[in-house]
Design a protein around this motif. Structure first.
Motif, mmCIF file in Angstrom:
data_model
loop_
_atom_site.group_PDB
_atom_site.id
_atom_site.type_symbol
_atom_site.label_atom_id
_atom_site.label_comp_id
_atom_site.label_asym_id
_atom_site.label_seq_id
_atom_site.Cartn_x
_atom_site.Cartn_y
_atom_site.Cartn_z
ATOM 1 N N SER A 60 0.822 -1.217 0.000
ATOM 2 C CA SER A 60 0.000 0.000 0.000
ATOM 3 C C SER A 60 0.856 1.268 0.000
ATOM 4 C CB SER A 60 -0.916 0.011 1.224
ATOM 5 O OG SER A 60 -0.153 0.023 2.418
ATOM 6 N N LEU A 61 2.152 1.138 0.287
ATOM 7 C CA LEU A 61 3.138 2.212 0.389
ATOM 8 C C LEU A 61 3.018 3.046 1.658
ATOM 9 C CD1 LEU A 61 3.388 3.510 -3.295
ATOM 10 C CD2 LEU A 61 4.778 1.780 -2.164
ATOM 11 N N VAL A 62 1.788 3.250 2.157
ATOM 12 C CA VAL A 62 1.622 4.014 3.400
ATOM 13 C C VAL A 62 0.438 3.464 4.183
ATOM 14 C CG1 VAL A 62 0.223 5.825 2.301
ATOM 15 C CG2 VAL A 62 1.431 6.313 4.425
ATOM 16 N N ASN A 63 0.620 3.324 5.481
ATOM 17 C CA ASN A 63 -0.460 2.975 6.401
ATOM 18 C C ASN A 63 -0.627 4.117 7.386
ATOM 19 O OD1 ASN A 63 -0.816 0.455 5.227
ATOM 20 N ND2 ASN A 63 0.347 -0.637 6.776
ATOM 21 N N GLU A 64 -1.860 4.362 7.772
ATOM 22 C CA GLU A 64 -2.173 5.427 8.718
ATOM 23 C C GLU A 64 -2.676 4.815 10.019
ATOM 24 O OE1 GLU A 64 -5.525 8.913 9.224
ATOM 25 O OE2 GLU A 64 -4.936 8.332 7.211
ATOM 26 N N TYR A 65 -2.167 5.332 11.133
ATOM 27 C CA TYR A 65 -2.586 4.884 12.461
ATOM 28 C C TYR A 65 -2.877 6.094 13.323
ATOM 29 C CZ TYR A 65 -0.265 0.716 10.705
ATOM 30 O OH TYR A 65 0.115 -0.335 9.916
ATOM 31 N N GLN A 66 -3.777 5.924 14.273
ATOM 32 C CA GLN A 66 -4.064 6.994 15.215
ATOM 33 C C GLN A 66 -3.353 6.692 16.522
ATOM 34 O OE1 GLN A 66 -5.810 10.014 14.752
ATOM 35 N NE2 GLN A 66 -4.691 10.351 16.657
ATOM 36 N N GLY A 67 -2.403 7.548 16.897
ATOM 37 C CA GLY A 67 -1.736 7.442 18.183
ATOM 38 C C GLY A 67 -2.503 8.239 19.224
ATOM 39 N N GLU A 68 -2.006 8.244 20.446
ATOM 40 C CA GLU A 68 -2.685 8.991 21.508
ATOM 41 C C GLU A 68 -2.710 10.483 21.231
ATOM 42 O OE1 GLU A 68 -1.050 8.140 25.346
ATOM 43 O OE2 GLU A 68 -1.567 6.017 25.205
ATOM 44 N N GLU A 69 -1.614 11.025 20.707
ATOM 45 C CA GLU A 69 -1.525 12.470 20.537
ATOM 46 C C GLU A 69 -1.611 12.937 19.088
ATOM 47 O OE1 GLU A 69 1.812 14.030 22.675
ATOM 48 O OE2 GLU A 69 1.311 12.867 24.459
ATOM 49 N N ARG A 70 -1.207 12.105 18.162
ATOM 50 C CA ARG A 70 -1.279 12.499 16.755
ATOM 51 C C ARG A 70 -1.258 11.282 15.846
ATOM 52 N NH1 ARG A 70 4.584 15.400 15.592
ATOM 53 N NH2 ARG A 70 5.156 15.496 17.749
ATOM 54 N N LYS A 71 -1.550 11.522 14.590
ATOM 55 C CA LYS A 71 -1.547 10.441 13.609
ATOM 56 C C LYS A 71 -0.121 10.010 13.300
ATOM 57 C CE LYS A 71 -5.789 11.634 11.214
ATOM 58 N NZ LYS A 71 -6.374 12.057 9.933
ATOM 59 N N ILE A 72 -0.015 8.772 12.851
ATOM 60 C CA ILE A 72 1.263 8.201 12.439
ATOM 61 C C ILE A 72 1.084 7.667 11.029
ATOM 62 C CG2 ILE A 72 2.970 6.394 12.879
ATOM 63 C CD1 ILE A 72 1.809 6.475 15.858
ATOM 64 N N PHE A 73 1.958 8.089 10.133
ATOM 65 C CA PHE A 73 1.973 7.558 8.777
ATOM 66 C C PHE A 73 3.245 6.743 8.623
ATOM 67 C CE2 PHE A 73 -0.664 11.350 8.487
ATOM 68 C CZ PHE A 73 -1.789 10.827 7.863
ATOM 69 N N HIS A 74 3.076 5.473 8.281
ATOM 70 C CA HIS A 74 4.202 4.549 8.122
ATOM 71 C C HIS A 74 4.351 4.254 6.629
ATOM 72 C CE1 HIS A 74 5.837 0.216 8.967
ATOM 73 N NE2 HIS A 74 6.743 1.009 8.443
ATOM 74 N N PHE A 75 5.479 4.671 6.080
ATOM 75 C CA PHE A 75 5.766 4.496 4.656
ATOM 76 C C PHE A 75 6.783 3.376 4.452
ATOM 77 C CE2 PHE A 75 4.685 8.887 5.394
ATOM 78 C CZ PHE A 75 3.888 9.244 4.325
ATOM 79 N N ASP A 76 6.567 2.565 3.440
ATOM 80 C CA ASP A 76 7.560 1.585 2.994
ATOM 81 C C ASP A 76 7.743 1.844 1.505
ATOM 82 O OD1 ASP A 76 8.976 -0.601 1.994
ATOM 83 O OD2 ASP A 76 8.087 -1.984 3.435
ATOM 84 N N LEU A 77 8.864 2.450 1.149
ATOM 85 C CA LEU A 77 9.097 2.876 -0.229
ATOM 86 C C LEU A 77 9.954 1.886 -1.016
ATOM 87 C CD1 LEU A 77 9.680 6.658 0.502
ATOM 88 C CD2 LEU A 77 7.540 5.471 -0.023
ATOM 89 N N TYR A 78 10.079 0.671 -0.517
ATOM 90 C CA TYR A 78 10.921 -0.331 -1.171
ATOM 91 C C TYR A 78 10.531 -0.541 -2.631
ATOM 92 C CZ TYR A 78 13.390 -4.660 -2.060
ATOM 93 O OH TYR A 78 14.217 -5.610 -2.594
ATOM 94 N N ARG A 79 9.253 -0.502 -2.928
ATOM 95 C CA ARG A 79 8.780 -0.778 -4.298
ATOM 96 C C ARG A 79 8.800 0.443 -5.212
ATOM 97 N NH1 ARG A 79 3.251 -3.518 -4.066
ATOM 98 N NH2 ARG A 79 3.457 -2.645 -6.101
#
Length: 138
Positions: A60-79
């Protein structure tokens, strides 16, 4: 700083408490495949209050998560084969806001990185030991 795989969760907790407050919102996780970047990010997300399952965003290249204080975007750019692919999904817009942007394989987009970011380098020491180095880029 060296750590064993058994110490990874404690290291992620310390990182969330002591390093993140001093870091830029864009954090690059660098190292060879299999060194533990994604595993560290999963533990870090738990310590930041993410309650849902954290997965590698390889396809998906990026996943979004909700942390306690702010959002977290996790990128995997390997592809990613060309920087334009990252521009096409608006990667630069993600770090314009006050959200965490955790990026694996950022070396695929060198000219798109912001001026300020934190780099976390993971190095294999042996089968069970890694070294982590943190560099602030201002």
């Amino acid at each position: 700083m060296q750590y064993t795989l058994q110490q990874l969760d404690a290291l992620a907790k310390t990182f969330s408490e002591k390093v993140l407050p001093l870091s830029h919102n864009v954090i690059l996780f660098q190292g060879a495949m299999g060194v533990g970047k994604t595993t560290f990010i999963k533990a870090l997300c738990r310590h930041l209050g993410v309650t849902e399952r954290v997965n590698s965003p390889t396809f998906s290249l990026v996943n979004e998560y909700q942390g306690e204080e702010r959002k977290i975007f996790h990128f995997d750019l390997y592809r990613i084969e060309q920087e334009q692919e990252a521009l096409d999904f608006g990667i630069e817009e993600y770090w314009q806001e006050n959200n965490w942007c955790f990026i694996e394989w950022a070396e695929r987009i060198p000219s798109l990185l912001p001026d300020q970011y934190t780099e976390v380098l993971f190095t294999f020491i042996d089968e069970n030991t890694r070294e982590i180095t943190i560099i602030q880029h201002n």
